[in-house]
Design an enzyme around this catalytic site. Structure first.
Site, PDB file in Angstrom:
ATOM      1  N   LYS A  78      71.851 -94.663 -31.115  1.00  0.00           N
ATOM      2  CA  LYS A  78      71.088 -94.450 -29.873  1.00  0.00           C
ATOM      3  C   LYS A  78      69.510 -94.628 -30.102  1.00  0.00           C
ATOM      4  CE  LYS A  78      69.543 -89.819 -27.450  1.00  0.00           C
ATOM      5  NZ  LYS A  78      69.918 -88.266 -27.600  1.00  0.00           N
ATOM      6  N   SER A 156      71.057 -86.058 -23.066  1.00  0.00           N
ATOM      7  CA  SER A 156      70.544 -87.165 -23.335  1.00  0.00           C
ATOM      8  C   SER A 156      71.166 -88.219 -24.095  1.00  0.00           C
ATOM      9  CB  SER A 156      69.018 -86.957 -23.902  1.00  0.00           C
ATOM     10  OG  SER A 156      69.157 -86.820 -25.508  1.00  0.00           O
ATOM     11  N   SER A 180      72.377 -82.067 -26.125  1.00  0.00           N
ATOM     12  CA  SER A 180      72.383 -83.647 -25.896  1.00  0.00           C
ATOM     13  C   SER A 180      73.360 -84.374 -26.557  1.00  0.00           C
ATOM     14  CB  SER A 180      70.960 -84.373 -26.095  1.00  0.00           C
ATOM     15  OG  SER A 180      70.096 -83.748 -25.241  1.00  0.00           O
TER      16      SER A 180
END
Length: 493
Positions: A78, A156, A180
């Site tokens: 990420k 997210s 998330s």
């Protein structure tokens, strides 16, 4: 034979150790899939040369018999994790051009165990969002498709979820501040675990809300989550909130035996307007755990209804404090200044250009609730509510409950643009089942259990006792085995 990029971590580890495949073969298969998956906009910074170097080094280790479980496993990282010499932007324009001179603790541990980095993954800007629509790179797209709409992969960690679900990597790192990891995992039919706060180091992870943020793995199975979480966990003296506790062998905990365990079903999670599909899924999951020998107990978590308001005071307050450092002075974006502009104008223009609307909104809310006249009315009150929410969970676990079963999300994945309405609260309601876990610092896992009438994946969430990821993973393993979810998105990208 399965395409190599479709392997689970456990399958790949076993094949690598037997000599059936090499880490270089696995990495090449994932790099090919990654390039073919550009239509999903999951990867935002690709690192193929670095990946092949890391794979070759992993092959040497495997041949020498020095191979931890993650050795040779190709991962997506990420964009919130700092990776040395590789763009780490947190999906924000304000960090454009930033290439850290250091490596986050999580990626250091993964890479020292021999894992391979394929590239950096899309996300909501500074991890603020539930649909991956706030990213400066544009929307990540869910590989699941049932009509002519493009669906959100959740947020997210949307790029991580899309990449794992579409087999563009074997697994990915995610972060979870209010859901998330778990919500995008639910939307894409994969497994995502948020560990206990302090189990995994936050050092080198771009901060959103420091008392809530926690990194964790996003994988194709519960076994993979156990393997990867062990490699990510451990005490880190560089993170003052990191717990100095031994890391169990999480994979060994997957016995599949939960006879006599008590599963709590919180009555407050039966929300008004909950869809019949989610209610049925929850009932089915409850029955699966009961059939496996667990005792089902109705419990009360009375302060649940205050969780979202408390979260949306505490998280923006911490964000406004954390994001104050992005000012155009040291690194990242700096606005072009006009004649007569001073330092104040530079700060204002830089932040106006660098931050997207959602980040600006949360900074303003956070600054407001921390301001002199409102600190007690909002921030301190939210902190007291947070303590009550944690107390609810403490009392449930003290009464003998081993894990709590809830829905993971209020719905299946929705279309991109469908919730970007004038009212952001509609989007915030996506976190209704997940934020309590962050406020209380508990471990939570999302497990795919079924599909809705259109064929989109639906998931349930299990919440565990503090530091009991081993027990939580075993409950999740039982649920996964009982549900038998094997559906995959059909390739259209």
């Amino acid at each position: 034979m399965t395409h190599l990029n479709e392997f689970t971590i456990a399958d790949a580890r076993d094949a690598l150790r037997k000599g059936d495949v090499t880490a270089t073969d696995l990495t090449m298969a994932c790099l090919t899939a990654m390039d073919a998956g550009d239509g999903l906009n999951a990867y935002v910074h690709k690192t193929p040369d670095m990946a092949l170097e890391m794979a070759q080094a992993a092959d040497v280790r495997i041949k020498a018999g020095d191979a931890p479980a993650m050795c040779g496993i190709p991962l997506g990282i990420k964009d919130l994790f700092c990776t040395k010499g590789v763009a780490s932007q947190a999906a924000s324009r304000i960090l454009e051009g930033f290439k850290p001179e250091y490596e986050s603790t999580v990626t250091t541990q993964l890479f020292s165990s021999g894992a391979v980095m394929l590239g950096k993954l899309n996300m909501d800007e500074f991890a603020m969002g539930s649909s991956n629509e706030t990213s400066c790179y544009g929307n990540a797209i869910n590989p699941w498709k049932v009509d002519d709409r493009k669906l959100t992969p959740g947020g997210s960690s949307g790029g991580s979820a899309a990449a794992v679900a579409a087999d563009l990597c074997l697994a990915a790192t995610g972060t979870d501040t209010g859901g998330s990891i778990r919500q995008p995992a639910a939307f894409t039919g994969i497994v995502g675990i948020k560990p206990t706060y302090g189990r995994v180091s936050r050092w080198g992870v771009v901060a959103f809300a420091s008392s809530l943020d926690q990194a964790g793995p996003m994988t194709k199975s519960v076994r993979d989550a156990a393997i990867m979480l062990e490699a990510m966990s451990g005490h880190d003296p560089k993170d003052s909130t990191s717990a100095d506790l031994p890391v169990p062998d999480f994979e060994a905990a997957l016995t599949g035996d939960i006879r006599g365990k008590k599963i709590g079903i919180p009555r407050e999670y039966r929300m008004d307007g909950m869809s019949a599909e989610i209610a049925k899924l929850w009932a089915d999951g409850t029955a699966m755990l009961k059939d496996a020998g667990a005792e089902i107990v109705d419990i009360s978590l009375p302060h649940t209804k205050y969780a979202l308001p408390a979260y949306y005071v505490i998280a923006p307050a911490e964000a406004s404090s954390n994001l104050a450092r992005y000012d155009g002075v040291r690194y990242g974006h700096r606005a072009k200044l006009g004649p007569g502009d001073g330092i104040t104008e530079m700060y204002e223009k830089t932040r106006a250009e660098g931050f997207g609307h959602e980040v600006q909104r949360r900074i303003m809310i956070g600054t407001y609730v921390l301001s002199a006249g409102f600190y007690d009315a909002y921030y301190n009150r939210a902190r007291r509510v947070r303590a009550l929410i944690k107390q609810d969970f403490d009392q449930a676990f003290a009464s003998g409950i081993d894990a709590i079963l809830t829905p993971a999300t209020p719905s299946a994945a929705f279309g991109l643009g469908e919730m970007a309405s004038a009212d952001p609260i509609e989007m915030y309601l996506n976190d209704v089942f997940t934020v309590t876990v962050n406020l209380a610092g508990l471990p939570g896992i999302s497990v795919p259990v079924g599909q809705d009438t259109k064929g989109l994946p639906l998931a349930l969430q299990l919440i565990g006792k503090p530091w009991d990821e081993a027990g939580l993973l075993n409950h999740a393993y039982v649920l996964e085995q009982a549900a038998g979810f094997v559906a995959k998105p059909e390739k259209w990208w």
